[in-house]
Design a protein around this motif. Structure first.
Motif, mmCIF file in Angstrom:
data_model
loop_
_atom_site.group_PDB
_atom_site.id
_atom_site.type_symbol
_atom_site.label_atom_id
_atom_site.label_comp_id
_atom_site.label_asym_id
_atom_site.label_seq_id
_atom_site.Cartn_x
_atom_site.Cartn_y
_atom_site.Cartn_z
ATOM 1 N N PRO A 1 -19.347 13.179 -4.873
ATOM 2 C CA PRO A 1 -20.058 12.654 -3.702
ATOM 3 C C PRO A 1 -21.479 13.207 -3.644
ATOM 4 C CG PRO A 1 -18.390 14.263 -3.064
ATOM 5 C CD PRO A 1 -18.267 14.062 -4.526
ATOM 6 N N PRO A 2 -22.344 12.593 -2.858
ATOM 7 C CA PRO A 2 -23.719 13.097 -2.720
ATOM 8 C C PRO A 2 -23.719 14.557 -2.242
ATOM 9 C CG PRO A 2 -23.481 10.962 -1.674
ATOM 10 C CD PRO A 2 -22.116 11.387 -2.088
ATOM 11 N N SER A 3 -24.799 15.263 -2.539
ATOM 12 C CA SER A 3 -24.852 16.697 -2.263
ATOM 13 C C SER A 3 -24.673 17.013 -0.779
ATOM 14 C CB SER A 3 -26.155 17.295 -2.774
ATOM 15 O OG SER A 3 -27.251 16.741 -2.075
ATOM 16 N N GLY A 4 -25.162 16.205 0.128
ATOM 17 C CA GLY A 4 -24.992 16.441 1.560
ATOM 18 C C GLY A 4 -23.528 16.420 1.962
ATOM 19 N N ILE A 5 -22.782 15.503 1.400
ATOM 20 C CA ILE A 5 -21.348 15.418 1.694
ATOM 21 C C ILE A 5 -20.621 16.578 1.035
ATOM 22 C CG2 ILE A 5 -19.261 14.043 1.334
ATOM 23 C CD1 ILE A 5 -21.016 11.559 1.635
ATOM 24 N N ARG A 6 -20.990 16.912 -0.195
ATOM 25 C CA ARG A 6 -20.356 18.048 -0.882
ATOM 26 C C ARG A 6 -20.567 19.329 -0.089
ATOM 27 N NH1 ARG A 6 -22.532 16.234 -6.052
ATOM 28 N NH2 ARG A 6 -24.183 17.705 -5.634
ATOM 29 N N ARG A 7 -21.764 19.519 0.436
ATOM 30 C CA ARG A 7 -22.069 20.720 1.212
ATOM 31 C C ARG A 7 -21.193 20.767 2.464
ATOM 32 N NH1 ARG A 7 -27.020 19.913 3.301
ATOM 33 N NH2 ARG A 7 -27.698 19.315 1.242
ATOM 34 N N TRP A 8 -20.973 19.615 3.090
ATOM 35 C CA TRP A 8 -20.187 19.549 4.316
ATOM 36 C C TRP A 8 -18.691 19.705 4.034
ATOM 37 C CZ3 TRP A 8 -16.812 16.371 7.221
ATOM 38 C CH2 TRP A 8 -16.835 16.604 8.583
ATOM 39 N N LEU A 9 -18.267 19.369 2.826
ATOM 40 C CA LEU A 9 -16.848 19.408 2.473
ATOM 41 C C LEU A 9 -16.406 20.727 1.852
ATOM 42 C CD1 LEU A 9 -16.271 15.828 1.042
ATOM 43 C CD2 LEU A 9 -15.511 16.750 3.233
ATOM 44 N N ARG A 10 -17.178 21.769 1.993
ATOM 45 C CA ARG A 10 -16.728 23.058 1.476
ATOM 46 C C ARG A 10 -17.026 24.133 2.507
ATOM 47 N NH1 ARG A 10 -21.105 22.490 -2.782
ATOM 48 N NH2 ARG A 10 -22.890 23.463 -1.800
ATOM 49 N N PRO A 11 -16.248 25.206 2.468
ATOM 50 C CA PRO A 11 -16.436 26.267 3.463
ATOM 51 C C PRO A 11 -17.754 26.996 3.270
ATOM 52 C CG PRO A 11 -14.822 26.919 1.823
ATOM 53 C CD PRO A 11 -15.177 25.480 1.543
ATOM 54 N N VAL A 12 -18.246 27.555 4.346
ATOM 55 C CA VAL A 12 -19.459 28.357 4.298
ATOM 56 C C VAL A 12 -19.040 29.789 4.001
ATOM 57 C CG1 VAL A 12 -21.454 29.177 5.598
ATOM 58 C CG2 VAL A 12 -20.603 26.857 5.952
ATOM 59 N N LEU A 13 -19.426 30.285 2.841
ATOM 60 C CA LEU A 13 -19.060 31.634 2.443
ATOM 61 C C LEU A 13 -20.259 32.555 2.578
ATOM 62 C CD1 LEU A 13 -16.945 30.807 -0.726
ATOM 63 C CD2 LEU A 13 -16.171 31.119 1.629
ATOM 64 N N ASN A 14 -20.000 33.796 2.895
ATOM 65 C CA ASN A 14 -21.056 34.770 3.093
ATOM 66 C C ASN A 14 -20.981 35.793 1.965
ATOM 67 O OD1 ASN A 14 -22.815 36.742 3.970
ATOM 68 N ND2 ASN A 14 -22.130 36.654 6.099
ATOM 69 N N ALA A 15 -22.081 36.002 1.283
ATOM 70 C CA ALA A 15 -22.112 36.939 0.152
ATOM 71 C C ALA A 15 -21.845 38.369 0.611
ATOM 72 C CB ALA A 15 -23.456 36.851 -0.556
ATOM 73 N N LYS A 16 -22.106 38.675 1.886
ATOM 74 C CA LYS A 16 -21.884 40.021 2.409
ATOM 75 C C LYS A 16 -20.401 40.296 2.662
ATOM 76 C CE LYS A 16 -26.326 40.027 4.768
ATOM 77 N NZ LYS A 16 -26.985 40.048 6.072
ATOM 78 N N ASN A 17 -19.604 39.242 2.795
ATOM 79 C CA ASN A 17 -18.175 39.407 3.083
ATOM 80 C C ASN A 17 -17.404 39.874 1.860
ATOM 81 O OD1 ASN A 17 -18.576 38.544 5.667
ATOM 82 N ND2 ASN A 17 -17.784 36.494 5.325
ATOM 83 N N SER A 18 -16.272 40.478 2.113
ATOM 84 C CA SER A 18 -15.383 40.877 1.022
ATOM 85 C C SER A 18 -14.729 39.629 0.430
ATOM 86 C CB SER A 18 -14.302 41.818 1.547
ATOM 87 O OG SER A 18 -13.422 41.105 2.406
ATOM 88 N N ALA A 19 -14.098 39.807 -0.703
ATOM 89 C CA ALA A 19 -13.393 38.687 -1.335
ATOM 90 C C ALA A 19 -12.281 38.186 -0.421
ATOM 91 C CB ALA A 19 -12.825 39.125 -2.680
ATOM 92 N N LEU A 20 -11.576 39.096 0.266
ATOM 93 C CA LEU A 20 -10.507 38.699 1.186
ATOM 94 C C LEU A 20 -11.059 37.860 2.329
ATOM 95 C CD1 LEU A 20 -7.576 38.807 2.154
ATOM 96 C CD2 LEU A 20 -8.135 40.971 3.311
ATOM 97 N N ALA A 21 -12.184 38.259 2.887
ATOM 98 C CA ALA A 21 -12.792 37.498 3.983
ATOM 99 C C ALA A 21 -13.198 36.100 3.519
ATOM 100 C CB ALA A 21 -13.998 38.245 4.539
ATOM 101 N N ASN A 22 -13.750 36.008 2.319
ATOM 102 C CA ASN A 22 -14.119 34.688 1.797
ATOM 103 C C ASN A 22 -12.888 33.828 1.540
ATOM 104 O OD1 ASN A 22 -16.927 34.752 1.928
ATOM 105 N ND2 ASN A 22 -17.077 35.848 -0.007
ATOM 106 N N TRP A 23 -11.809 34.426 1.035
ATOM 107 C CA TRP A 23 -10.578 33.662 0.830
ATOM 108 C C TRP A 23 -9.993 33.198 2.165
ATOM 109 C CZ3 TRP A 23 -8.782 30.924 -2.853
ATOM 110 C CH2 TRP A 23 -9.132 31.217 -4.174
ATOM 111 N N ARG A 24 -10.055 34.045 3.171
ATOM 112 C CA ARG A 24 -9.561 33.646 4.495
ATOM 113 C C ARG A 24 -10.393 32.496 5.048
ATOM 114 N NH1 ARG A 24 -7.934 39.532 7.119
ATOM 115 N NH2 ARG A 24 -5.799 39.495 6.327
ATOM 116 N N GLU A 25 -11.685 32.547 4.830
ATOM 117 C CA GLU A 25 -12.555 31.438 5.261
ATOM 118 C C GLU A 25 -12.161 30.151 4.554
ATOM 119 O OE1 GLU A 25 -15.235 29.268 7.240
ATOM 120 O OE2 GLU A 25 -15.145 31.416 7.592
ATOM 121 N N LYS A 26 -11.901 30.231 3.261
ATOM 122 C CA LYS A 26 -11.480 29.048 2.497
ATOM 123 C C LYS A 26 -10.144 28.512 3.007
ATOM 124 C CE LYS A 26 -13.716 30.293 -1.884
ATOM 125 N NZ LYS A 26 -13.487 30.657 -3.292
ATOM 126 N N ILE A 27 -9.218 29.417 3.294
ATOM 127 C CA ILE A 27 -7.900 28.996 3.782
ATOM 128 C C ILE A 27 -8.023 28.348 5.157
ATOM 129 C CG2 ILE A 27 -5.630 29.825 4.525
ATOM 130 C CD1 ILE A 27 -5.899 31.959 2.268
#
Length: 182
Positions: A19-45
């Motif tokens: 899909p176009p990049s705008g839709i791809r951006r909207w269709l994925r979680p917002v991850l923070n580089a400062k967060n731990s791997a567990l926090a990023n996985w929880r965000e994805k879940i």
């Protein structure tokens, strides 16, 4: 020099399948580089749970609203609508702190479970929603939140059991009063 012509099956077609990049951006979680791997996985879940809930719940949401309107169950209609809109809210506004979004999402699952138990009875899917609430709390927040959710669920079921035994909750049937409600 001979030019090599690629057969159609050799071409890279992924460019057209994405899909176009705008839709791809909207269709994925917002991850923070400062967060731990567990926090990023929880965000994805959380993102996956909300996206799946919004998609799959349409199969139950539309008929529930129609049955609620036909049988004049305005409380059921109001709560179902509020929960569905709340789920959209937590899905769309990903800039809200994770802790607030996940507590809100878990609370929405609890409200659905409580409402189903109160409206239809304990022989319905309500206890399954309450159980799901505790699982999501543990998975997305941690062990302490899961224990709190289990205690809240136990107290909820005790209070509902008392209200049912006392006859204060109407519509407590072993089976559903109509096939539409089932």
């Amino acid at each position: 020099m001979l030019k090599h012509h690629h057969a159609p099956e050799d071409r890279d077609t992924t460019r057209h399948a994405n899909p176009p990049s705008g839709i791809r951006r909207w269709l994925r979680p917002v991850l923070n580089a400062k967060n731990s791997a567990l926090a990023n996985w929880r965000e994805k879940i959380l993102f996956a749970v909300l996206a799946t809930a919004l998609t799959l719940s349409l199969t139950a949401f539309v008929p529930a609203i129609l049955v609620g309107i036909r049988e004049r169950l305005w409380g059921l209609v109001t709560i179902d609508l509020a929960v569905y809109l709340g789920t959209w809210f937590f899905f769309i506004f990903r800039g809200i702190r994770y802790e607030l979004r996940v507590c809100g999402a878990v609370a929405l699952v609890y409200v659905v479970g409580l409402n189903v138990c109160a409206q239809v009875g304990l022989y319905s899917g309500g206890p399954a929603y309450l159980f799901t609430c505790a699982i999501l709390a543990g998975l997305l927040i941690g062990l302490k939140a899961a224990v709190v959710a289990v205690v809240v669920n136990a107290l909820t079921l005790i209070v509902l059991g008392y209200l049912i035994a006392d006859g204060q909750l109407p519509g407590q049937h072993l089976f559903f009063p109509s096939m539409a409600r089932a």
